[in-house]
Structures are given as C-alpha cells and as structure tokens.
Design a protein around this motif. Sequence first.
Motif, short mmCIF file in Angstrom:
data_model
loop_
_atom_site.label_atom_id
_atom_site.label_comp_id
_atom_site.label_asym_id
_atom_site.label_seq_id
_atom_site.Cartn_x
_atom_site.Cartn_y
_atom_site.Cartn_z
N VAL A 47 0.83 -1.20 0.00
CA VAL A 47 0.00 0.00 0.00
C VAL A 47 0.87 1.26 0.00
N SER A 48 0.50 2.21 -0.85
CA SER A 48 1.23 3.47 -0.91
C SER A 48 0.85 4.35 0.28
N PRO A 49 1.63 5.41 0.55
CA PRO A 49 1.27 6.32 1.66
C PRO A 49 -0.11 6.95 1.49
N ARG A 50 -0.60 7.02 0.26
CA ARG A 50 -1.93 7.59 0.03
C ARG A 50 -3.05 6.56 0.19
N GLY A 51 -2.68 5.32 0.46
CA GLY A 51 -3.69 4.29 0.68
C GLY A 51 -4.04 3.47 -0.55
N TRP A 104 -0.43 -5.51 -14.50
CA TRP A 104 0.94 -5.23 -14.05
C TRP A 104 0.92 -4.41 -12.77
N LEU A 105 0.08 -3.41 -12.71
CA LEU A 105 0.07 -2.50 -11.57
C LEU A 105 -0.45 -3.14 -10.29
N GLU A 106 -1.15 -4.27 -10.40
CA GLU A 106 -1.68 -4.91 -9.20
C GLU A 106 -1.17 -6.33 -8.96
N ARG A 107 -0.71 -7.02 -10.03
CA ARG A 107 -0.48 -8.46 -9.86
C ARG A 107 0.88 -8.96 -10.36
N CYS A 108 1.77 -8.07 -10.76
CA CYS A 108 3.01 -8.57 -11.36
C CYS A 108 3.85 -9.38 -10.36
N LEU A 109 3.88 -8.98 -9.10
CA LEU A 109 4.70 -9.70 -8.12
C LEU A 109 4.16 -11.10 -7.83
N GLN A 110 2.87 -11.28 -8.04
CA GLN A 110 2.30 -12.62 -7.84
C GLN A 110 2.95 -13.62 -8.77
N THR A 200 0.49 7.71 -20.20
CA THR A 200 -0.09 6.36 -20.20
C THR A 200 -0.05 5.76 -18.80
N ILE A 201 1.09 5.87 -18.14
CA ILE A 201 1.22 5.34 -16.78
C ILE A 201 0.25 6.06 -15.84
N GLN A 202 0.21 7.37 -15.94
CA GLN A 202 -0.68 8.13 -15.06
C GLN A 202 -2.14 7.77 -15.30
N HIS A 203 -2.48 7.52 -16.57
CA HIS A 203 -3.86 7.13 -16.90
C HIS A 203 -4.24 5.83 -16.20
N TYR A 204 -3.37 4.83 -16.29
CA TYR A 204 -3.70 3.53 -15.69
C TYR A 204 -3.62 3.57 -14.17
N VAL A 205 -2.74 4.39 -13.63
CA VAL A 205 -2.69 4.55 -12.18
C VAL A 205 -3.98 5.21 -11.68
N ASN A 206 -4.44 6.23 -12.40
CA ASN A 206 -5.70 6.88 -12.03
C ASN A 206 -6.87 5.91 -12.11
N GLU A 207 -6.87 5.07 -13.14
CA GLU A 207 -7.92 4.05 -13.25
C GLU A 207 -7.87 3.09 -12.06
N LEU A 208 -6.66 2.73 -11.67
CA LEU A 208 -6.49 1.84 -10.52
C LEU A 208 -7.06 2.47 -9.25
N ILE A 209 -6.74 3.73 -9.03
CA ILE A 209 -7.20 4.43 -7.84
C ILE A 209 -8.73 4.54 -7.84
N GLU A 210 -9.30 4.93 -8.98
CA GLU A 210 -10.75 5.08 -9.06
C GLU A 210 -11.45 3.74 -8.88
N GLY A 211 -10.86 2.69 -9.45
CA GLY A 211 -11.45 1.36 -9.31
C GLY A 211 -11.47 0.89 -7.87
N GLU A 216 -14.51 0.00 -2.68
CA GLU A 216 -14.62 0.26 -1.24
C GLU A 216 -15.88 1.02 -0.88
N PHE A 217 -16.64 1.46 -1.90
CA PHE A 217 -17.84 2.25 -1.63
C PHE A 217 -18.92 1.36 -1.04
N ASP A 218 -19.42 1.73 0.13
CA ASP A 218 -20.47 0.95 0.79
C ASP A 218 -21.83 1.37 0.27
N GLU A 219 -22.67 0.39 -0.05
CA GLU A 219 -24.02 0.72 -0.49
C GLU A 219 -24.78 1.36 0.66
N PRO A 220 -25.51 2.45 0.40
CA PRO A 220 -26.21 3.15 1.48
C PRO A 220 -27.34 2.31 2.06
#
Length: 260
Positions: A47-51, A104-110, A200-211, A216-220
């Motif tokens: 986990v990054s310092p930003r969570g 790659w951004l989530e599973r490469c180390l696996q 390109t990297i920033q685009h996929y990182v932003n997608e990762l963060i938004e995803g 984590e969004f809880d249904e109301p």
Amino acid sequence: MTNYQHYESTVDQVYRSILQEVSRPWHIQHQPALAGADQAQQAVALVSPRGTVCQRITLPSQSAQHLWPDNSSVSQLVTEYVVRGAARLAPLRQSAFRNNFPHWLERCLQQLHFLIDSKDKLLSVMKDPLFPFPSNVKVGGTYLPCWVWYQEEDKMTVSVIDRRTGQFAEPRNVAPTQLVDRERWLGAQVIDSVEESIDTIQHYVNELIEGQKQREFDEPKLMDAITNPCASTLSPVMSVALTMVVVAGFFITFKWLLGF
C-alpha cells in the motif's frame, strides 16, 4: 538514433520521472480473510502512503509472514522493480500490452511467487536491471506477447499475456531461442514519446485508484436513501423494493383518508 535506441532512451527517462513520484516507501498490510476463503492462504497488499493498493499477492500464511511481514515497510528494490516494468511497458502501443497494464500495476509480483519462495532469491531477481521486460515468445509455432522475469542457467522464465484480457498466464521456462530478437522486434514497433508514456502510466494509475474507490464504496442503507436520495445509490433490487413500499404506503394512506 534507431527505433530501438529511442525505446531505450524513452524507458530510461520515464523510469527516472515516475520513480521520483513514488519516492515514499510503500508498506505491507495483511488483509483479513473473506468468509469461506481458504484460511491457509494470506492476502497481502502493498500500500502506498496515500492508501492505494499497489500490488496484491496471495501466499500460504507462513510464507506471507516470512516474505512480507505485516505492517513492515516495502524495500525500495520492490518499488523500483514495479516501476521499471511499467516504464518498459508504457512506450508500447500493442493492445495486448496496453490491456496488461492494470494487471501489471496490481499483480506482477504474484507471478514471481509462483516460482520463488525464498526472500533472498526474490530480492536477487529484483536487483537485476535487465529484468523484467516485455517481449514475444514462440509457443507452438506462434509468437505470443509475454513478460520475461529472469534467466536461470539456460532457461528464461516468462509469462504469456492474453491478447484480449491482458491477464498473465502462469510462468513457464523456455529456451532463450524461443524469444523474439528484442532489438529487431522493438525496432519495428511504434514507440511513444516520453510525455506520452508518462501520460499512459498516469492514466492507468488513475484508473487503478478510481477502481479501488468504487470497490470500497459501501451501499447506502435504506434510511440514507429516504432521507437523502440524491446522495445515495441503491442496488436495483433495493430500488424496486423502496418504490413498492412508497406506492403501498400511498394507497394505504389514501384509503384511510377516504374512510375505507
């Protein structure tokens, strides 16, 4: 400058630029087991310092504690390894490699853990600046997109990439002669500029963060939807149920007012 030299120069500049942005160390979190999950397996998140979860790994519990102790800091070697791969991926426009970016951004180390259960060997592989790199490998007479993880004696360890989904296949050992000539292959590719690659990297990182935010969004709760419907999002089933309750309540009240 040849196309291959252009690629190498682009990768070097992208790597240094992105590495500056992730200079603060990641930390390790052991995730709680889900209901019904194999209790002998431990889900690990880097986990990054930003969570943001930068890598997800699933290992036997004992191995996880040995290789990735809970609440400890992640070695800079690991960060450099992930960034190095992203920098080598970003200038390539082939759809298979673009589709692979989220994995790659989530599973490469696996992928490394399918083959390595020693911390010393894991760090040794990550230290080698020649690896990892994207390539093509000849399997059954056809060249397939792949990642090359490391070389051991006369074998190269690779993971084929699914062209459509970008997902990794399990690693396999192949002869070096099965890999495409890297200089000739890259020399024939359309290579993005440094700026395009960073975007390109920033685009996929932003997608990762938004995803991750959406997951984590809880249904109301129902009361949240009643008191503040504009700020709430219910599932289709709950929406229909709420509508039926409102309609039924209206008719009951209407009949009561008319004296029925």
